[in-house]
Every structure is written in C-alpha cells, then in structure tokens.
Design a protein around this motif. Structure first.
Motif, PDB file in Angstrom:
ATOM      1  N   THR A 284      41.280  67.548  47.342  1.00  0.00           N
ATOM      2  CA  THR A 284      41.241  68.779  48.123  1.00  0.00           C
ATOM      3  C   THR A 284      41.870  68.562  49.487  1.00  0.00           C
ATOM      4  O   THR A 284      42.620  69.404  49.971  1.00  0.00           O
ATOM      5  N   MET A 285      41.569  67.411  50.095  1.00  0.00           N
ATOM      6  CA  MET A 285      42.132  67.119  51.412  1.00  0.00           C
ATOM      7  C   MET A 285      43.656  67.190  51.349  1.00  0.00           C
ATOM      8  O   MET A 285      44.300  67.749  52.230  1.00  0.00           O
ATOM      9  N   PHE A 286      44.227  66.618  50.300  1.00  0.00           N
ATOM     10  CA  PHE A 286      45.672  66.624  50.184  1.00  0.00           C
ATOM     11  C   PHE A 286      46.197  68.061  50.064  1.00  0.00           C
ATOM     12  O   PHE A 286      47.184  68.440  50.692  1.00  0.00           O
ATOM     13  N   ILE A 287      45.469  68.861  49.254  1.00  0.00           N
ATOM     14  CA  ILE A 287      45.891  70.265  49.093  1.00  0.00           C
ATOM     15  C   ILE A 287      45.823  70.979  50.437  1.00  0.00           C
ATOM     16  O   ILE A 287      46.726  71.743  50.805  1.00  0.00           O
ATOM     17  N   VAL A 288      44.756  70.716  51.210  1.00  0.00           N
ATOM     18  CA  VAL A 288      44.605  71.366  52.511  1.00  0.00           C
ATOM     19  C   VAL A 288      45.804  71.019  53.389  1.00  0.00           C
ATOM     20  O   VAL A 288      46.448  71.908  53.978  1.00  0.00           O
ATOM     21  N   ALA A 289      46.140  69.739  53.461  1.00  0.00           N
ATOM     22  CA  ALA A 289      47.237  69.319  54.327  1.00  0.00           C
ATOM     23  C   ALA A 289      48.557  69.899  53.837  1.00  0.00           C
ATOM     24  O   ALA A 289      49.383  70.368  54.630  1.00  0.00           O
ATOM     25  N   LEU A 290      48.728  69.920  52.506  1.00  0.00           N
ATOM     26  CA  LEU A 290      49.980  70.417  51.948  1.00  0.00           C
ATOM     27  C   LEU A 290      50.150  71.912  52.223  1.00  0.00           C
ATOM     28  O   LEU A 290      51.192  72.365  52.712  1.00  0.00           O
ATOM     29  N   ILE A 291      49.107  72.682  51.918  1.00  0.00           N
ATOM     30  CA  ILE A 291      49.151  74.121  52.197  1.00  0.00           C
ATOM     31  C   ILE A 291      49.407  74.342  53.676  1.00  0.00           C
ATOM     32  O   ILE A 291      50.203  75.208  54.081  1.00  0.00           O
ATOM     33  N   GLY A 292      48.741  73.524  54.506  1.00  0.00           N
ATOM     34  CA  GLY A 292      48.899  73.671  55.951  1.00  0.00           C
ATOM     35  C   GLY A 292      50.350  73.499  56.358  1.00  0.00           C
ATOM     36  O   GLY A 292      50.913  74.365  57.033  1.00  0.00           O
ATOM     37  N   VAL A 293      50.979  72.442  55.908  1.00  0.00           N
ATOM     38  CA  VAL A 293      52.337  72.170  56.386  1.00  0.00           C
ATOM     39  C   VAL A 293      53.326  73.154  55.779  1.00  0.00           C
ATOM     40  O   VAL A 293      54.274  73.597  56.443  1.00  0.00           O
ATOM     41  N   LEU A 294      53.107  73.564  54.530  1.00  0.00           N
ATOM     42  CA  LEU A 294      54.002  74.561  53.931  1.00  0.00           C
ATOM     43  C   LEU A 294      53.899  75.889  54.671  1.00  0.00           C
ATOM     44  O   LEU A 294      54.907  76.548  54.948  1.00  0.00           O
ATOM     45  N   THR A 295      52.640  76.279  55.001  1.00  0.00           N
ATOM     46  CA  THR A 295      52.465  77.516  55.750  1.00  0.00           C
ATOM     47  C   THR A 295      53.151  77.417  57.099  1.00  0.00           C
ATOM     48  O   THR A 295      53.835  78.356  57.541  1.00  0.00           O
ATOM     49  N   ALA A 296      52.984  76.267  57.751  1.00  0.00           N
ATOM     50  CA  ALA A 296      53.583  76.084  59.066  1.00  0.00           C
ATOM     51  C   ALA A 296      55.087  76.286  58.980  1.00  0.00           C
ATOM     52  O   ALA A 296      55.693  77.005  59.779  1.00  0.00           O
ATOM     53  N   PHE A 297      55.700  75.680  57.976  1.00  0.00           N
ATOM     54  CA  PHE A 297      57.153  75.751  57.818  1.00  0.00           C
ATOM     55  C   PHE A 297      57.606  77.173  57.485  1.00  0.00           C
ATOM     56  O   PHE A 297      58.494  77.742  58.112  1.00  0.00           O
ATOM     57  N   LEU A 298      56.948  77.763  56.485  1.00  0.00           N
ATOM     58  CA  LEU A 298      57.333  79.090  56.023  1.00  0.00           C
ATOM     59  C   LEU A 298      57.215  80.120  57.144  1.00  0.00           C
ATOM     60  O   LEU A 298      58.136  80.906  57.397  1.00  0.00           O
ATOM     61  N   ALA A 299      56.073  80.099  57.840  1.00  0.00           N
ATOM     62  CA  ALA A 299      55.837  81.106  58.873  1.00  0.00           C
ATOM     63  C   ALA A 299      56.828  80.926  60.011  1.00  0.00           C
ATOM     64  O   ALA A 299      57.355  81.899  60.553  1.00  0.00           O
ATOM     65  N   ALA A 300      57.136  79.666  60.367  1.00  0.00           N
ATOM     66  CA  ALA A 300      58.087  79.422  61.445  1.00  0.00           C
ATOM     67  C   ALA A 300      59.451  79.981  61.069  1.00  0.00           C
ATOM     68  O   ALA A 300      60.140  80.602  61.889  1.00  0.00           O
ATOM     69  N   SER A 301      59.842  79.817  59.805  1.00  0.00           N
ATOM     70  CA  SER A 301      61.157  80.311  59.416  1.00  0.00           C
ATOM     71  C   SER A 301      61.203  81.832  59.461  1.00  0.00           C
ATOM     72  O   SER A 301      62.210  82.422  59.828  1.00  0.00           O
TER      73      SER A 301
END
Lengths: 643, 477
Positions: A284-301
């Motif tokens: 779950t921790m990995f999923i949290v970090a992954l979702i976090g960084v993908l969201t960060a990237f997507l939203a920034a773009s």
C-alpha cells in the motif's frame, strides 16, 4: 491545562452557534468579531498547549481526554475523546493559525456580500469540524470531522448557489468525496471486525497501535488501501481529483482555507495518524507514493495550459498534495507533514494574493486580461513573489526545505525508488515553470487590463494585505524549523514528531553527505531552469509560447482540456449511472412496483366500496346478520361435538 | 359481612356518588352543571384510590358472587382512568353541544360501575348484571343529543340489537347452568375434564360467544357499530370504544380462559375465522369512509380483530399481550376522539375528512396531536400502538398461528392507508372548506396530552405494564 484540550475545537463551535442563530439580526461587526475571535482563541489555546507539550519529556508528549461514552454495543465502546500529541498539535496550529488569518482577510474580501453572516457561520463550522478531525482520539470521531469538513466544503463551494456553475461544483465535490468516503467507511468496518474477531473491539488510536500486530498482513493491506481511497477523495488524488478545480467556484478565501491549506490535507494527516498500519503494509505504501507522484506530475502538466489563475493554483494544490503523499508513502511521515505545513503557508498566500488581484480587477480571473499589475498592487505583488519562490523551492524559502526533504527521502529511504525521485524532480521543475508563468502574466509585461477596469485598479485594504504580509513572512521562516542536518540545522521538526512515528533507524542505508548535497543542488538547478523558461516564454519572447501552441495544436488542446478526464468519467460512469437510474425509475419503480402497489390499492378500495353496501341502515338487516353469525357459530360447535 | 363490604369499596363509592349526583342535579341551576363533572371526577378518583389500596388483595365476597384478583384490580384501574379522561373531555363538550348534563354524568358513572362489576366476578349471573347495567346506561348515553335525529336513531338501534344480543347471552348462561348445575365459571373446566362434553354445554358456549361478539363488535355481529358510533355524542363514542370494549373483552377472556380452555380446539377454530373476517372486513370498509367517526368505528372493529388474534391461541401465559393491547387501545382512541370532539360542530358538522384538509396550517398543535394518535393506531414506533401490535402478533407466532399473524400484519398495512390519509389531508392539502372557530380550551388538551404521555411512556418503557399484565393473567393458572 492538559485536560482542557477539548476547548480547542469548542471555540469555533460557539462561534458557529452564535453566528448561525443570531448573525442575521446582528450588525456586521458582531459577525466579524465572533467569527475571527473564536478561531483566534483556538489558536491561542493551541499555542499554550504546544508549550505545555514541549515541557514534557519527548516520549511522554501525549494528552488524551475522554469526554463521554458515545457508542456502546456489546464489548465495543467508542468515546468522544480528544488526543493531543506532536502530530495533532502541528495540525491544530496550522488550522487555527492559517484559519484565523483567512478569517481576518475574509472580513475585507466578503464585506459587500449579502450572505456575510452565513459565510462566517459556515467558516466557523468548518474550523470546528477540521479541529475535531485532527484532535479526535479514535477513527470514528475522526470520521465525523472528515464528513463535517466535507459538508462545509460543499456548502462553501456552493456559497453563491444562485450561480448554476457554483451549485454544480458543490454537488460534484460532494459526490466525488462520497465515493472516497465509502472506501474510508469500509476500511473502518474491516478494521473493527478483523480486530474484533481477535477479541479486541476498539477504534481508539493508542489501543489500535498496541494491538495492530494481531492482524494478518493481507488484511492490513486491504484496510490501508481502503483508507487510502478515502484519502484520494478528500485530498484530490488520482483518480478522484476532478472535483478540486471546480471547487474554485467558491469564494477565494474558502479556496485558500479549505481547498488549499487545510481540508485537502486531511488525507495526508490520516495516513500519518494511521502510520502504524501503513508501516505494516509495504504494498500500500508503494501505491500511495506512486499515486502521489503521478498526481503531482499530471496536475503540474495541466497547470501549463490554464488561463484561470485560480485553476492554475488548484492544479498546483493537487500537485503539491501529491508530493505530500510521496512523503508519507516512502515512510517519511515527518517530511510529508512538514510540507503540509509550509504548503499551507505559501498556498494560502497564493490564493489570498489571487483574491486580492480579483478584488482589484472586479472579479477578473483570466490571466490573459492582466499583466503589469506590479505597480498597482505593490504589496500583493511582492508577497505573491515570495510565495512563488517558496513553492518553486528556491533555497532560503520554506518550500525548499520541505520539498527537498521529500525528494531526498524518496531517493534515499528503503521504501523509495529512483523512478519516484526522478518524476518528483521533473515535477519540481514544472512547478517552477507554471508558477512563474502565472506570476509574469499577472504582474509583469504588457498591461492587458480592460480600459474600463483599469481606472479602478487599487491595492486591497489593510485588513486584506496584513494577512498577506504575515503569510509571506511565514512562507520564508516556516522552513527554518526543519533545516536538515546536512545544512547544519537541527531538523527540529522531524525530532518533534519523532515520538509519534517512532521511526525505525535500523536497516537504513547511509548515503554519503556529498550525495545529499549534490541532489539538493540538482533540484535547485531544475527549479531555476523552470523559472528561466517561464521568463523566456512569457516575458522576454511571448511570441515563442504562441508559436509553440500553433506547432502542437493537438497536444495543447489535450492539456488545456485537462486530458479530457472529466469527459471520460462522464462517458464511462456518469452517463451509464444516469441511464441505469432512469431505467430503475421509469421501468422498475414507476411501472412495475408502483403498478403493483397502486393496483393492490385500487383493488382493495374497490372491494371496500362493494362491502359498504352491506351496511344498509335497517335494524332488521343488522339483526339478520347476527342470526346468520349465530347459526354459523352454533352449527360449527355442535358439529364438533357430535362428530 | 364487613369484610365483604371492604372488598367492594370502589363500587360502593362509585354507586354512592352516582346516586348523590342524581339528587343534587335537581337543585342545580342550568349554569352550574359543570359542577356535576367535577363531582364525577371526585367519584372516579376516590374509587381509584380504593382500587389501588385493594390492588394487592385476593378475595371473594358475598358467597362467591364477587371476587377480587389482580386482573380485576388492573382493569378496574384502567376503566376508572378512562372515566376520568372522558369526564374531563366532556366538561366543555356537553356544555357546548347542549346535552342534558344532569343525566349524562350519573349515567357515565353507572355504566362504569357495570363494567367494574363485570370484571370482578367469576359468577355468570353477576357478570350478566354488570353487562346489563353497563349496556342500558350506554343505550341512554347514545341518545343524549335529543334534538339530533342520528343520536336518537343510534340509541334506539343499539338498544334493540343489544337486547337481542343479551337474549343470546342469558340463554347461553341458562344452558350452561342446566348442563352443569353451576353458575361459577371455575366449575366448568372441572366438569368438562370430568367428561361432561355434551351438546347442551357446547350450545351454551356458542351462545355466550355470540353475546360477547356483539358487545365487542366482531364481524358479523358488528353491524350496529358504525351507525351507533357515528350517531352518539363523540364523548360517548370514545367511552364505548375504550371502556365498553375493554370491559367486555376482559370478561370474555376471563370466562373462556378460566372455563373453556379444555375445549379450545372447538371454539378456537370458529374464533380464528371470526378474527380473520373481522380484521379484513373492517379494514376494507374503513378504506372508503368519508366520515371520520365512521372511519374510527371501523378501525375499532379492526382492532378487536387484532386482539382476537392473541385470544384464539389459548396461551394463558401470553395473554398479557391482550391486556397491554387494551391499555394502548384505550389511550389512542380517547385521544383521537377527543381531537374529533375539538373539531366537530353541533354534533354533525366538520366530521367529514374534507374538514381536515390543510388543518396543520391553522391549528398545528391539534394536527400534530391527532397525527400522533393516528400513527399509534397505525402501529408506528415508538408509540404504544406499535408495541401492542408487536406483542399480539408475536403471541400468535409463538403459539404457532403464523398464518393468522401474517393476515393480521397485512391488515395493518391496509389500515395504514386510511389513518395516514387523514394525516395527508391535514399536512399536504389546501383547506377546502370553512371550519369555523375551534374551541381550543384546556380540558381537551389536558386529555390529549395525558393520552400522548401514556402512548409514549408505554411505547418506550413497555416493561412496566407487561409486568403488571403478566401478574394479572396469572389468575388463569
């Protein structure tokens, strides 16, 4: 003083009741004073409690007070109780402190609004619910706060409910959040029953932490995943982030308080609060970090191609929340909370600054109709600049320390990975780019303001600029509580939170100091590159950005339309659900069920109208009926005897 | 002899007051008739005082013609409370509607006296005397609005058919005496167990059943009920619905559960059928009534059917559910009829359901109170009407009468329509006609609030009453 911690959430509750019951009949000054003072008292009390905590030895920094038994069912007892420890006091300080500044700002911003008392009533209710959320000592009470802030968010997004777009945005926020809350609720149930089946019926955080090893690993993974679904709703992460940009329909101070500084960080807080569960669920921790960084990237773009200044800030918020999830996802809870705090300062400042610009330009939101506002709005300009430097991660400003801490942990912690680090680093550069694009378009360059509005452009009143200045100061110094060891600091923030998270030090890979310094320099360089490109494209040679748009029209359109995610959701879920709902209503309910019900009703009524003719009114007929009855009774009984 | 008298003190006091009222009445002017109401209240409370004092006693008096036991005490308490409530509700009503107060209050007292005698004896002859005292007083009470044709008609119809039914009752008693040589119901179960299973005895059982079925208005012996309930003064209707039905049902219960349980397989079948017909017929007919008194009359027939559901099981230990039902039933009916009394005008106006349209706008409190009573009659928790239905139907299920319980529950669904319809008219319709001023004086609301209090209290804390009722039905063992 410790046993009075329940007072922290109580002040805004009193404010809510006073303003809610009397506000409409009282002068505006009364409403403003009640609204601001109640939050200020909470802040004051949080500060006292904070120093009280500091006086205690680090491992004893936990105050728990139960008020009353709330739900008692067999062996399961849940109390309404509060818990103050380093984590919750940080949250209390942020919520009440930033909340107070935004209340004060609102006095100026909302002055002309006819719904003034209603506004402060909701705002106080929100602060009350948020403080319940962060001080609750059990999952269920936390859920009350969780739902409560959701309600206030809905009410305030739709504050100008006469506007269709505002009331629709409110509904969207509420419904999307409910999807997440459903996961949260299932998580609570699963947690309660899986522990209960082991003989421990509790939802209290301390007791959960003590008994967490009774649970089987797969169950913990599922529980934490369900809770995380709740967090993606409230904290606007993939796939449930779509409500936050629309939430900008609310008044700007609301966006600052609820949709930037406090409520949307509830998911991060929740994971940090339940860190003992997440620590046992590496998947779950990995999923949290992954979702976090993908969201960060997507939203920034997406932030690249928006022209509405509040929407840019909304996507920026989503992106920064992604960073926080990266932090907690790689086990760096303290870093996540640290970024939560600094982000609260500079993002609230950005929103309030945007509000100040709107105030000056009669509500204009489109940055294409701004530019060159620097000389008209000096205070707004330099505070906004500080916030941009902070969010971009320029050394010396608060965002630098917290963001870098997260990036470093993503790289160095044994839960992190190089992929997450690189994506985070790229996002940092993108952040700098879109924030300075905003800054340059609004405050620098050619003046594109409509002539008519231009005559009225003016700096906001003191009651709005003073909160801006205070937040600007906080955006600078806020980082210095957590200067890392490598820069000669004491990492006080991390140390303060350490007794909560009990970070295991063994098994940590030690990296050379030079590597940490090197990565730090790298991220600063990336941020500077971002700023340079923004300068190049939007200030020095604006024609470059236009030619880019003309060269890649499809790419531009996709990003500008937010990758069509809303349309895809609409097509996949909303339309099908509506179709299903219409089918249930028209066919199953109205035709079949109502048909059966009404048919039965008509039949019975018809039967009744036939039977009423037996009631003729003649005594002879009545006596005859008695005779018939008597013959039947007598005949039946005599038959029984003789047979 | 002195001991005997001390046991019947409640009845003696009540009787004395009744006679006293008749005497005083002659000397009172037209204006001071409400004094009679107050004296009635004093009579009822002193009788209640003696009932409470004697409530722990078990005993017989007058050579076994009178007996006191927990069941008798509990029901006499209820009957006296009913008298109090009806009297309070009547004080303004009688004045307003121009009834003859001089006879009204003494007749109420004598009728109550008859009920009390009925329920505290095991002797059929005493029972018959009680039934007749109660019935004859009520016949007259029904005709108290002398100028009103419907009132006179109600009185006459009730009297004719009542006399007819009494003949069945008294003939049944004589047959029982003839076949066993005793008038004491406790002797019958022994005689039956000893092998007396003759057709004469069973004919007696059948005729007694007919007599009581008339008094508690079971289908097809119910035909008088809608006409009489509609024509009688509403206070008397409430008194009949609550008081007469309670007394008759308890006496019926005492006779059958003391004497005839050994032959329950015979009469159980016929009462099963009567219960089903009563519930279904009454509820279906109530659906199409436009007059609220008539609607409540059919409702009271239906409720008798529900009580019969528990009755036919013959489970002595579970029969406390019947007692509970009678309590709940009394309070919700008195409450509902009191609201009707508030609304009606000159005995006839404002009784149709259209008068209730949009009432909540003008009289929110009255609408709320009436809604509470109607919801209790429907059987909505937390009101006592719900617990009453729950106990009765669970009695049937525990005793294995699952189908009967299902029919009962389906019937209460049908009943919900006509109760909720009134609420719907009050809250969701626009007023369609002028209903004039409503006399919202305090005596009515005192009664209404007491009834609401009891409905809520019994509904939320049913244990207090069920314990008393279980003690009361222990007399059947």
């Amino acid at each position: 003083m410790g046993e009075y911690i329940w007072l922290i959430p109580s002040f805004p509750l009193v404010g809510f009741l006073l303003n809610g019951l009397l506000g409409r009949r009282m002068p505006k000054a009364f409403v403003s004073w009640v609204g601001c003072l109640s939050v200020f008292l909470s802040f004051l009390f949080s500060v006292f409690t904070f120093f009280e905590l500091l006086r205690l030895p680090p491992e004893a920094r936990l105050i728990e007070v139960d008020i009353f038994d709330w739900i008692i069912s067999g062996e399961f007892v849940t109390r309404v109780g509060f818990r103050i420890d380093p984590l919750s006091i940080v949250m209390c300080l942020v919520v009440s402190g930033v909340g107070f500044l935004i209340h004060v700002y609102s006095v100026g911003y909302m002055h002309e609004d006819p719904g003034y008392p209603r506004y402060f009533t909701y705002l106080n209710l929100f602060v009350f619910m948020m403080l319940i959320l962060v001080t609750a000592n059990n999952v269920l009470l936390m859920f009350v706060g969780w739902e409560g802030v959701g309600l206030c968010s809905y009410l305030l997004i739709g504050f100008w409910y006469e506007k269709d777009s505002a009331s629709n945005a409110g509904k969207k926020a509420f419904i999307v959040n409910r999807i997440g809350d459903y996961g949260f609720l299932l998580g609570i149930f699963l947690l309660l029953f899986s522990l209960g089946s082991k003989g421990v019926w509790t939802l209290n955080f301390s007791e959960l932490e003590k008994n967490v090893n009774l649970l089987n690993e797969n169950v913990i993974s599922l529980i934490t995943l369900l809770f995380f679904i709740g967090a993606t709703g409230k904290s606007a992460q993939i796939p449930l982030y779509v409500w936050l940009p629309d939430a900008m329909e609310g008044p700007t101070p609301v966006s600052a308080l609820i949709h930037a500084a406090t409520m949307v960080t509830a998911g991060v807080y929740m994971i940090a609060r339940l860190h003992f569960l997440y620590n046992l669920a590496p998947e779950t921790m990995f999923i949290v970090a992954l979702i976090g960084v993908l969201t960060a990237f997507l939203a920034a773009s997406i932030g690249f191609a928006q022209y509405d200044i509040k929407r840019v800030l909304a996507y920026s918020t989503i992106s920064q929340l992604g960073y926080m999830f990266v932090g907690v996802g790689v086990g760096a809870y303290a870093a996540g909370i640290f970024h939560l705090m600094t982000h609260a300062f500079f993002k609230a400042l950005l929103f309030l600054g945007a509000g100040s610009v709107m105030h000056a330009l009669a509500g204009e939101l489109d940055m294409r109709k701004m530019g060159g506002l620097k000389k008209y709005l000096p205070t707004t300009h330099w505070t906004f600049l500080i916030a941009c430097l902070a969010i971009a991660g320029i050394p010396g400003f608060s965002g630098f320390f917290s963001k870098d801490e997260i990036l470093w942990k993503a790289f160095s912690s044994n839960r992190g990975s190089i992929f997450i680090y690189i994506l985070g680093l790229v996002t940092a550069g993108m952040t700098a780019f879109y924030m300075f694009r905003l800054l340059f378009n609004v405050f620098y360059g050619k003046e594109r303001v409509d002539e008519e509005i231009k005559h009225h452009v003016h700096e906001s009143p003191k009651i709005m600029t003073i909160p801006l200045v205070i937040l600007a100061i906080l955006s600078i110094i806020g980082g210095y509580v957590g200067v890392p060891h490598v820069l000669g600091g004491g990492a006080h923030f991390e140390k303060f939170l350490e007794p909560v998270f009990k970070v295991p030090h063994e098994g940590e890979i030690h990296h050379p100091l030079s590597l940490e310094i090197g990565l730090m320099v790298l991220s600063v360089v990336v941020a500077l590159i971002g700023i340079y490109f923004a300068y190049l494209y939007f200030l020095k040679k604006p024609e470059l950005s236009e030619s880019f748009v003309q060269k890649y029209p499809n790419l531009y359109r996709t990003v500008h339309n937010k990758y069509f995610v809303d349309e895809i959701y609409g097509f996949l879920f909303v339309d099908n659900l509506l179709r299903f709902g219409r089918f249930m209503k028209n066919v199953i309910d109205e035709a079949i069920i109502d048909g059966i019900v009404n048919g039965t009703g008509y039949f019975l009524r018809g039967l009744g109208s036939v039977l009423r003719f037996l009631q003729s009114g003649y005594v002879q007929a009545y006596a005859f009926s008695i005779i018939i009855g008597a013959i039947l009774v007598v005949g039946y009984l005599l038959m029984k005897v003789t047979s | 002899m002195m001991d005997d008298l001390s046991l019947v003190m409640p009845e003696v006091v009540l009787c004395g007051f009744g006679l006293l009222l008749l005497l005083i009445e002659a000397f009172l002017g037209e204006k001071s008739k409400s004094l009679l109401g107050i004296l009635t209240l004093i009579a009822a409370s002193s009788a209640l005082f003696f009932v409470l004092r004697l409530s722990r006693l078990n005993g017989e008096a007058f050579f076994g013609l009178y007996s006191l036991d927990p069941l008798a005490s509990l029901i006499k308490g209820l009957i006296l409370v009913i008298l109090v409530l009806i009297t309070v509700a009547s004080i303004r009503y009688v004045e307003r509607e121009n009834a003859i107060a001089g006879e009204y209050y003494p007749l109420l007292i004598f009728s109550t006296l008859g009920m009390m005698i009925m329920v505290s004896t095991t002797n059929l002859l005493t029972i018959f005397i009680g039934v007749e005292l109660m019935s004859i007083s009520v016949y007259v009470l029904c005709g108290m609005f002398r100028e009103n044709v419907r009132s006179a008609e109600a009185s006459l119809k009730y009297f004719l058919l009542g006399a007819f039914a009494s003949a069945f009752l008294v003939y049944g008693i004589s047959l029982l005496y003839g076949s066993t040589g005793s008038l004491d119901i406790r002797a019958y179960s022994e005689a039956i167990s000893a092998g007396n299973y003759s057709s004469v005895l069973m004919l007696g059982v059948a005729l007694i059943t007919v007599g009581f079925a008339f008094k508690i208005a079971l289908v097809p012996f119910h035909m008088w009920t809608p006409d009489v309930y509609e024509g009688a003064p509403t206070s008397v209707t409430a008194f009949m619905a609550a008081g007469v039905k309670t007394a008759a049902f308890v006496t019926f219960l005492r006779i059958f559960y003391t004497a005839f349980l050994p032959v329950i397989k015979d009469w159980g079948g016929v009462l099963w059928l009567i219960a089903v017909i009563t519930m279904s017929y009454a509820n279906l007919t109530a659906l199409v009534q436009e007059n609220i008194k008539r609607m409540l009359a059919y409702s009271s027939i239906a409720h008798a059917g529900y009580i019969l559901v528990a009755f036919v099981t013959g489970e002595r230990s579970l029969s406390s559910s019947i007692i509970y039902y009678l309590f709940a039933y009394a309070f919700m009916n008195i409450g509902a009829f009191t609201c009707v009394m508030l609304m009606e005008r000159k005995g006839e106006e404002n009784l149709d359901i259209d008068s209730y349209a949009g009432l909540s706008g003008k009289h929110p409190l009255l609408s709320l109170c009436l809604s509470i009573f109607l919801l209790s009659l429907t059987g909505v928790p937390p009101l006592a009407g719900f617990m009453a239905k729950f106990y009765v139907f669970s009695t049937a299920i525990k005793a294995g009468y699952v189908w009967l319980a299902i029919i009962g529950v389906l019937n209460s669904v049908v009943a919900a329509y006509y109760y909720l319809r009134v609420i719907m008219y009050m809250y969701f319709k626009e007023p369609v006609k002028e209903i004039g001023e409503i006399d919202l004086s305090s005596p009515y609301f005192l009664v209404v609030f007491i009834c609401i209090f009891f409905l809520l209290y019994l509904g939320i804390f049913p244990r207090d009453l069920t314990l008393l009722a279980e003690g009361a039905v222990s007399v059947f063992f």
